[in-house]
Design a protein around this motif. Sequence first.
Motif, mmCIF file in Angstrom:
data_model
loop_
_atom_site.group_PDB
_atom_site.id
_atom_site.type_symbol
_atom_site.label_atom_id
_atom_site.label_comp_id
_atom_site.label_asym_id
_atom_site.label_seq_id
_atom_site.Cartn_x
_atom_site.Cartn_y
_atom_site.Cartn_z
ATOM 1 N N SER A 62 -0.380 -11.474 -6.712
ATOM 2 C CA SER A 62 -0.991 -10.212 -6.304
ATOM 3 C C SER A 62 -2.485 -10.157 -6.624
ATOM 4 O O SER A 62 -3.119 -9.130 -6.455
ATOM 5 C CB SER A 62 -0.276 -9.043 -6.988
ATOM 6 O OG SER A 62 -0.454 -9.132 -8.393
ATOM 7 N N CYS A 84 -3.605 -5.320 1.317
ATOM 8 C CA CYS A 84 -2.298 -5.546 0.697
ATOM 9 C C CYS A 84 -1.197 -5.599 1.758
ATOM 10 O O CYS A 84 -1.302 -4.979 2.815
ATOM 11 C CB CYS A 84 -2.014 -4.455 -0.324
ATOM 12 S SG CYS A 84 -3.260 -4.398 -1.632
ATOM 13 N N ALA A 85 -0.137 -6.360 1.463
ATOM 14 C CA ALA A 85 0.936 -6.576 2.432
ATOM 15 C C ALA A 85 1.813 -5.336 2.604
ATOM 16 O O ALA A 85 2.310 -5.082 3.702
ATOM 17 C CB ALA A 85 1.783 -7.766 2.001
ATOM 18 N N ARG A 86 2.022 -4.565 1.557
ATOM 19 C CA ARG A 86 2.896 -3.394 1.629
ATOM 20 C C ARG A 86 2.133 -2.190 2.183
ATOM 21 O O ARG A 86 0.968 -1.983 1.862
ATOM 22 C CB ARG A 86 3.435 -3.041 0.243
ATOM 23 C CG ARG A 86 4.091 -4.181 -0.479
ATOM 24 C CD ARG A 86 5.410 -4.543 0.154
ATOM 25 N NE ARG A 86 5.984 -5.698 -0.505
ATOM 26 C CZ ARG A 86 7.260 -5.795 -0.814
ATOM 27 N NH1 ARG A 86 8.090 -4.837 -0.509
ATOM 28 N NH2 ARG A 86 7.697 -6.873 -1.410
ATOM 29 N N ASP A 91 -5.324 -0.648 0.091
ATOM 30 C CA ASP A 91 -6.292 -1.700 0.405
ATOM 31 C C ASP A 91 -7.601 -1.384 -0.315
ATOM 32 O O ASP A 91 -7.894 -0.223 -0.597
ATOM 33 C CB ASP A 91 -6.537 -1.788 1.907
ATOM 34 C CG ASP A 91 -5.277 -2.143 2.675
ATOM 35 O OD1 ASP A 91 -4.346 -2.689 2.056
ATOM 36 O OD2 ASP A 91 -5.231 -1.882 3.882
ATOM 37 N N GLU A 114 2.326 -8.009 -3.003
ATOM 38 C CA GLU A 114 1.726 -9.166 -2.334
ATOM 39 C C GLU A 114 0.399 -8.815 -1.667
ATOM 40 O O GLU A 114 0.175 -7.695 -1.231
ATOM 41 C CB GLU A 114 2.672 -9.723 -1.257
ATOM 42 C CG GLU A 114 4.007 -10.171 -1.765
ATOM 43 C CD GLU A 114 5.029 -9.036 -1.785
ATOM 44 O OE1 GLU A 114 4.799 -8.013 -1.117
ATOM 45 O OE2 GLU A 114 6.029 -9.168 -2.496
ATOM 46 N N GLY A 116 -1.894 -9.270 1.547
ATOM 47 C CA GLY A 116 -1.765 -9.597 2.965
ATOM 48 C C GLY A 116 -2.883 -10.525 3.421
ATOM 49 O O GLY A 116 -2.642 -11.570 4.010
ATOM 50 N N SER A 117 -4.123 -10.154 3.148
ATOM 51 C CA SER A 117 -5.275 -10.989 3.477
ATOM 52 C C SER A 117 -6.452 -10.573 2.603
ATOM 53 O O SER A 117 -6.478 -9.467 2.056
ATOM 54 C CB SER A 117 -5.646 -10.864 4.964
ATOM 55 O OG SER A 117 -6.005 -9.528 5.263
#
Length: 126
Positions: A62, A84-86, A91, A114, A116-117
Amino acid sequence: MRSTRRRPWALMAAAAVGLGLLAPVAVSAAGRAGGEPAGVAAPRTPDPEPSGSECRTAVEGSRVTAYCHNPHATTDLVRLHTECARWWDVDADGEAVAVQPGRTVKLEDRCWKEVGSAWVSHSVTP
């Protein structure tokens, strides 16, 4: 007995390939016919001076870490962006950090779960 139905399709395919190969030649010839004499090229624009930092970004679980090194003579403002992925995880856009010539800075951020990018944006100042 052999069918002749395929022959027109083969001729049409060959014609399409031939036209595709000749199209750049026709466009080039049309450009030369536009008024400039043959052999005279447009003046070349000078290459811009290199600027901006070179950044390496790593994601571990993370956490996001970016190292930015500025090998050029201008100051570069870098900012770390983390997505962020969730959907419920916030963000983040980090603060802009000035990277002086010849210096390296470390940028860090994290998500709850997690990543995301992540990417670094640049803004070069004279």
